[in-house]
Design a protein around this motif. Sequence first.
Motif, PDB file in Angstrom:
ATOM      1  N   SER A 120       0.849  -1.197   0.000  1.00  0.00           N
ATOM      2  CA  SER A 120       0.000   0.000   0.000  1.00  0.00           C
ATOM      3  C   SER A 120       0.882   1.243   0.000  1.00  0.00           C
ATOM      4  N   LYS A 121       0.460   2.180  -0.803  1.00  0.00           N
ATOM      5  CA  LYS A 121       1.150   3.481  -0.845  1.00  0.00           C
ATOM      6  C   LYS A 121       0.080   4.539  -0.996  1.00  0.00           C
ATOM      7  N   GLY A 122       0.437   5.753  -0.566  1.00  0.00           N
ATOM      8  CA  GLY A 122      -0.566   6.801  -0.658  1.00  0.00           C
ATOM      9  C   GLY A 122      -0.101   8.082  -0.019  1.00  0.00           C
ATOM     10  N   ILE A 123      -1.083   8.939   0.242  1.00  0.00           N
ATOM     11  CA  ILE A 123      -0.791  10.257   0.800  1.00  0.00           C
ATOM     12  C   ILE A 123      -1.888  10.635   1.781  1.00  0.00           C
ATOM     13  N   GLU A 124      -1.496  11.325   2.827  1.00  0.00           N
ATOM     14  CA  GLU A 124      -2.431  11.832   3.828  1.00  0.00           C
ATOM     15  C   GLU A 124      -2.224  13.334   3.982  1.00  0.00           C
ATOM     16  N   ILE A 125      -3.320  14.070   4.058  1.00  0.00           N
ATOM     17  CA  ILE A 125      -3.273  15.521   4.222  1.00  0.00           C
ATOM     18  C   ILE A 125      -4.153  15.891   5.411  1.00  0.00           C
ATOM     19  N   ASP A 126      -3.587  16.605   6.378  1.00  0.00           N
ATOM     20  CA  ASP A 126      -4.326  17.068   7.555  1.00  0.00           C
ATOM     21  C   ASP A 126      -4.202  18.581   7.657  1.00  0.00           C
ATOM     22  N   THR A 127      -5.323  19.252   7.898  1.00  0.00           N
ATOM     23  CA  THR A 127      -5.316  20.706   8.037  1.00  0.00           C
ATOM     24  C   THR A 127      -6.141  21.114   9.254  1.00  0.00           C
ATOM     25  N   GLU A 128      -5.708  22.185   9.900  1.00  0.00           N
ATOM     26  CA  GLU A 128      -6.458  22.771  11.009  1.00  0.00           C
ATOM     27  C   GLU A 128      -6.498  24.285  10.830  1.00  0.00           C
ATOM     28  N   SER A 168     -12.917  26.519  15.752  1.00  0.00           N
ATOM     29  CA  SER A 168     -11.837  25.932  14.959  1.00  0.00           C
ATOM     30  C   SER A 168     -12.414  24.926  13.971  1.00  0.00           C
ATOM     31  N   ALA A 169     -11.645  24.632  12.953  1.00  0.00           N
ATOM     32  CA  ALA A 169     -12.071  23.678  11.935  1.00  0.00           C
ATOM     33  C   ALA A 169     -10.892  22.792  11.558  1.00  0.00           C
ATOM     34  N   ARG A 170     -11.202  21.603  11.103  1.00  0.00           N
ATOM     35  CA  ARG A 170     -10.163  20.708  10.614  1.00  0.00           C
ATOM     36  C   ARG A 170     -10.700  19.950   9.403  1.00  0.00           C
ATOM     37  N   ALA A 171      -9.798  19.548   8.539  1.00  0.00           N
ATOM     38  CA  ALA A 171     -10.158  18.742   7.377  1.00  0.00           C
ATOM     39  C   ALA A 171      -9.002  17.797   7.082  1.00  0.00           C
ATOM     40  N   ALA A 172      -9.328  16.617   6.584  1.00  0.00           N
ATOM     41  CA  ALA A 172      -8.299  15.621   6.299  1.00  0.00           C
ATOM     42  C   ALA A 172      -8.701  14.806   5.079  1.00  0.00           C
ATOM     43  N   TYR A 173      -7.684  14.331   4.376  1.00  0.00           N
ATOM     44  CA  TYR A 173      -7.907  13.487   3.200  1.00  0.00           C
ATOM     45  C   TYR A 173      -6.826  12.410   3.153  1.00  0.00           C
ATOM     46  N   ALA A 174      -7.221  11.204   2.809  1.00  0.00           N
ATOM     47  CA  ALA A 174      -6.263  10.106   2.671  1.00  0.00           C
ATOM     48  C   ALA A 174      -6.563   9.339   1.392  1.00  0.00           C
ATOM     49  N   TYR A 175      -5.512   9.073   0.626  1.00  0.00           N
ATOM     50  CA  TYR A 175      -5.612   8.255  -0.580  1.00  0.00           C
ATOM     51  C   TYR A 175      -4.735   7.025  -0.382  1.00  0.00           C
ATOM     52  N   VAL A 176      -5.307   5.834  -0.601  1.00  0.00           N
ATOM     53  CA  VAL A 176      -4.584   4.586  -0.396  1.00  0.00           C
ATOM     54  C   VAL A 176      -4.679   3.735  -1.661  1.00  0.00           C
ATOM     55  N   ASP A 177      -3.543   3.460  -2.265  1.00  0.00           N
ATOM     56  CA  ASP A 177      -3.445   2.559  -3.405  1.00  0.00           C
ATOM     57  C   ASP A 177      -2.875   1.242  -2.887  1.00  0.00           C
ATOM     58  N   ALA A 178      -3.728   0.225  -2.773  1.00  0.00           N
ATOM     59  CA  ALA A 178      -3.317  -1.035  -2.158  1.00  0.00           C
ATOM     60  C   ALA A 178      -3.597  -2.197  -3.103  1.00  0.00           C
ATOM     61  N   LYS A 179      -2.703  -3.188  -3.095  1.00  0.00           N
ATOM     62  CA  LYS A 179      -2.917  -4.379  -3.918  1.00  0.00           C
ATOM     63  C   LYS A 179      -2.395  -5.606  -3.195  1.00  0.00           C
TER      64      LYS A 179
END
Length: 227
Positions: A130-138, A149-160
């Motif tokens: 698995s490889k990917g990227i994670e983005i976290d913001t506050e 306050s606010a937060r947002a997050a995104y994760a992309y996972v390419d797994a095989k």
Amino acid sequence: DEKFDDRDGTEFTARGGFAYDASSQLTVRGAAYLGWRLPTLNELFRPFRVGDDATAANALLEPERVKGAELGLDWKSDAVSVGITAFYNKLDDAVANVTLATGPGTFPGVGFVAPGATYSQRQNLDSIESKGIEIDTEFDLSHLVKNLSARAAYAYVDAKVNGSGDAAAVDGLRPAQIPEHNVSAGLRWNLENGTGASLSMRYTSSQFEDDQNVMQLDDALIVDGAV
């Protein structure tokens, strides 16, 4: 009254990392690691059924072993912080429910399986990559509303899956129950006296329920609120 052989062994773990302050606002960080997970009692000894589908345990399972690395950036200002992490993991001997046959029939460890139902066994796959990227913001939104306050997050996972032998049919497929996209966001408002409220949202993209990527679960949106 089944009896299972005693087993013992030794596994090693390790982790190393660094963080470098490129500026007063920007930090570069990275890590590499080795780890492992012992199969659970359920995976080793307890079969189970979901509807007519039956899955046998496997007392010969090997521990899962992971090796991985990640590289990231953190940027902070008075009102905003952003973290970005890229990662790669390889999970050797990953434990999975491997489909072996379709009923009707009587199979080891589970007994009779009805027509059209599946017979599976917990087995060690060659690996899952698995490889990917994670983005976290506050975000500090106190300039709009005090203590907001606010937060947002995104994760992309390419797994095989890498599989051979009984698991050759799932080689190159996506692991079960691993969505490709995860998104979350939330608002939080707190006062010094403990009074507060929050609202959050989490979205997961579609994912497969089975190892052969036949049964697909739709995407899902979950909203939570608290006062």
